[in-house]
Enzyme design. Structure first.
Site, PDB file in Angstrom:
ATOM      1  N   LEU A  51       0.825  -1.210   0.000  1.00 32.84           N
ATOM      2  CA  LEU A  51       0.000   0.000   0.000  1.00 32.84           C
ATOM      3  C   LEU A  51       0.862   1.265   0.000  1.00 32.84           C
ATOM      4  O   LEU A  51       2.021   1.233   0.436  1.00 32.84           O
ATOM      5  CB  LEU A  51      -0.883   0.022   1.250  1.00 32.84           C
ATOM      6  CG  LEU A  51      -1.964  -1.047   1.386  1.00 32.84           C
ATOM      7  CD1 LEU A  51      -2.603  -0.976   2.777  1.00 32.84           C
ATOM      8  CD2 LEU A  51      -3.021  -0.900   0.300  1.00 32.84           C
ATOM      9  N   SER A  64       2.093  -1.549  -7.253  1.00 32.45           N
ATOM     10  CA  SER A  64       1.843  -2.769  -8.040  1.00 32.45           C
ATOM     11  C   SER A  64       0.748  -3.641  -7.422  1.00 32.45           C
ATOM     12  O   SER A  64       1.017  -4.730  -6.931  1.00 32.45           O
ATOM     13  CB  SER A  64       3.132  -3.560  -8.287  1.00 32.45           C
ATOM     14  OG  SER A  64       3.993  -3.642  -7.181  1.00 32.45           O
ATOM     15  N   LYS A  77       7.827   1.071   0.898  1.00 25.53           N
ATOM     16  CA  LYS A  77       8.584   0.588  -0.263  1.00 25.53           C
ATOM     17  C   LYS A  77       9.780   1.498  -0.577  1.00 25.53           C
ATOM     18  O   LYS A  77      10.909   1.027  -0.723  1.00 25.53           O
ATOM     19  CB  LYS A  77       7.652   0.486  -1.495  1.00 25.53           C
ATOM     20  CG  LYS A  77       6.445  -0.414  -1.270  1.00 25.53           C
ATOM     21  CD  LYS A  77       5.512  -0.423  -2.473  1.00 25.53           C
ATOM     22  CE  LYS A  77       4.906   0.919  -2.790  1.00 25.53           C
ATOM     23  NZ  LYS A  77       4.010   1.479  -1.748  1.00 25.53           N
TER      24      LYS A  77
HETATM   25  N1  LIG Z   1       9.838  -1.138   8.978  1.00 25.98           N
HETATM   26  C1  LIG Z   1       9.638  -0.075   8.197  1.00 25.98           C
HETATM   27  N2  LIG Z   1       9.995  -0.121   6.888  1.00 25.98           N
HETATM   28  C2  LIG Z   1       9.779   0.926   6.077  1.00 25.98           C
HETATM   29  N3  LIG Z   1       9.193   2.095   6.459  1.00 25.98           N
HETATM   30  C3  LIG Z   1       8.815   2.194   7.752  1.00 25.98           C
HETATM   31  C4  LIG Z   1       9.013   1.120   8.664  1.00 25.98           C
HETATM   32  N4  LIG Z   1       8.531   1.499   9.874  1.00 25.98           N
HETATM   33  C5  LIG Z   1       8.081   2.743   9.721  1.00 25.98           C
HETATM   34  N5  LIG Z   1       8.243   3.184   8.450  1.00 25.98           N
HETATM   35  C6  LIG Z   1       7.821   4.518   7.949  1.00 25.98           C
HETATM   36  O1  LIG Z   1       6.761   4.343   7.024  1.00 25.98           O
HETATM   37  C7  LIG Z   1       6.786   5.367   6.030  1.00 25.98           C
HETATM   38  C8  LIG Z   1       6.811   4.696   4.666  1.00 25.98           C
HETATM   39  O2  LIG Z   1       6.734   5.667   3.637  1.00 25.98           O
HETATM   40  P1  LIG Z   1       7.209   5.383   2.139  1.00 25.98           P
HETATM   41  O3  LIG Z   1       7.206   6.691   1.435  1.00 25.98           O
HETATM   42  O4  LIG Z   1       8.473   4.600   2.144  1.00 25.98           O
HETATM   43  O5  LIG Z   1       6.041   4.460   1.611  1.00 25.98           O
HETATM   44  P2  LIG Z   1       5.797   3.916   0.123  1.00 25.98           P
HETATM   45  O6  LIG Z   1       5.428   2.494   0.281  1.00 25.98           O
HETATM   46  O7  LIG Z   1       6.952   4.252  -0.746  1.00 25.98           O
HETATM   47  O8  LIG Z   1       4.497   4.720  -0.325  1.00 25.98           O
HETATM   48  P3  LIG Z   1       4.048   5.228  -1.796  1.00 25.98           P
HETATM   49  O9  LIG Z   1       3.461   4.044  -2.503  1.00 25.98           O
HETATM   50  O10 LIG Z   1       3.001   6.269  -1.515  1.00 25.98           O
HETATM   51  O11 LIG Z   1       5.244   5.797  -2.493  1.00 25.98           O
HETATM   52  C9  LIG Z   1       8.013   6.219   6.311  1.00 25.98           C
HETATM   53  O12 LIG Z   1       7.615   7.356   7.036  1.00 25.98           O
HETATM   54  C10 LIG Z   1       8.891   5.290   7.182  1.00 25.98           C
HETATM   55  O13 LIG Z   1       9.733   5.991   8.054  1.00 25.98           O
END
Ligand SMILES: Nc1ncnc2c1ncn2[C@@H]1O[C@H](COP(=O)(O)OP(=O)(O)OP(=O)(O)O)[C@@H](O)[C@H]1O
Ligand SMILES: [Mg+2]
Length: 177
Positions: A13, A86, A18
Site C-alpha cells: 500500500l 503494483s 517501499k
Molecule cells: N519497517 C519499516 N519499513 C519501512 N518504512 C517504515 C518502517 N517502519 C516505519 N516506516 C515509515 O513508514 C513510512 C513509509 O513511507 P514510504 O514513502 O516509504 O512508503 P511507500 O510504500 O513508498 O508509499 P508510496 O506508494 O506512496 O510511495 C516512512 O515514514 C517510514 O519511516
C-alpha cells in the site's frame, strides 16, 4: 562478492515503506559490490510513464514498463529495486515469469489503519474526502501476494529489522555471494 543481478520487487500500500526500504537497502547492497538502480513508482510516473493515470489498464501498463526495465537491468548484473504499489497480482506474476534473473518479491505489509495514520503524502485524507478517485486500499483494490519470497510487517518492525529480513533472504539464496 558476486555479480549476480536480480530484481527486488517491493509491493504494498501507499505509505507501507517501499521507497524507504529501497533507499535504505541501496547503500547496503552497494557495499556488497552490487550495482543498484531504484525504479520508484513516483519517479517513473514523472518520466517513463508520464501521462498514465490510475485505471486498471494504465496501472498495468505502468507496472509492465517497470518490469521491462527491471528485467533489462537485472539480466545484466544489476540489482533492480522496484518501489511501486503494483496492486494486481496477475501483472506481478506475469513480470516474474518474464524476468530472466532471480525475481524476489517483497510484500511490504502494513495494516490500512497504520498507513492511513502515517499518511506520509496526505493522500489518504484526500481519498477519504473523495478528492482522489481510484485510490489503492480505499477505492481501488490491493491484491496481496500469495507467495512472496519475503514479507515485512512495517507496522511492527523497525526499518532496520525489515531491511535485515530482505538481506537474510538474499544471503540464503546466494545472491549476495
Ligand atoms: N519497517 C519499516 N519499513 C519501512 N518504512 C517504515 C518502517 N517502519 C516505519 N516506516 C515509515 O513508514 C513510512 C513509509 O513511507 P514510504 O514513502 O516509504 O512508503 P511507500 O510504500 O513508498 O508509499 P508510496 O506508494 O506512496 O510511495 C516512512 O515514514 C517510514 O519511516
Ligand atoms: Mg514510495
Amino acid at each position: 562478492m558476486n555479480d549476480k543481478g536480480f530484481t527486488l520487487w517491493f509491493t504494498g500500500l501507499s505509505g507501507s515503506g517501499k521507497s524507504t526500504l529501497a533507499q535504505y537497502l541501496t547503500p547496503i547492497l552497494k557495499e556488497r559490490g552490487k550495482k543498484v538502480e531504484v525504479l520508484d513508482g513516483d519517479e517513473i510516473r514523472e518520466n517513463l510513464s508520464k501521462g498514465l493515470g490510475f485505471s486498471k489498464e494504465d496501472r498495468d501498463t505502468n507496472i509492465r514498463r517497470i518490469g521491462y526495465v527491471a528485467n533489462l537491468l537485472s539480466r545484466n548484473g544489476c540489482v533492480a529495486i522496484t518501489a511501486a504499489i503494483s496492486p494486481y497480482s496477475s501483472v506481478r506474476d506475469e513480470i516474474r515469469a518474464k524476468t530472466a534473473a532471480a525475481f524476489v518479491e517483497v510484500y511490504v505489509e502494513a495494516p490500512l489503519e497504520v498507513v492511513e495514520e502515517r499518511d506520509t503524502k496526505g493522500l489518504y485524507k484526500k481519498a477519504r474526502a473523495g478528492e482522489i478517485k481510484n485510490f489503492t486500499g480505499i477505492s481501488d483494490p490491493y491484491e496481496a501476494p500469495a507467495s512472496a519470497e519475503v514479507t515485512v510487517h512495517t507496522g511492527t518492525e523497525s526499518i532496520e529489522e525489515s531491511a535485515q529480513k530482505v538481506v537474510n533472504y538474499l544471503e540464503s539464496q546466494g545472491l549476495l555471494g
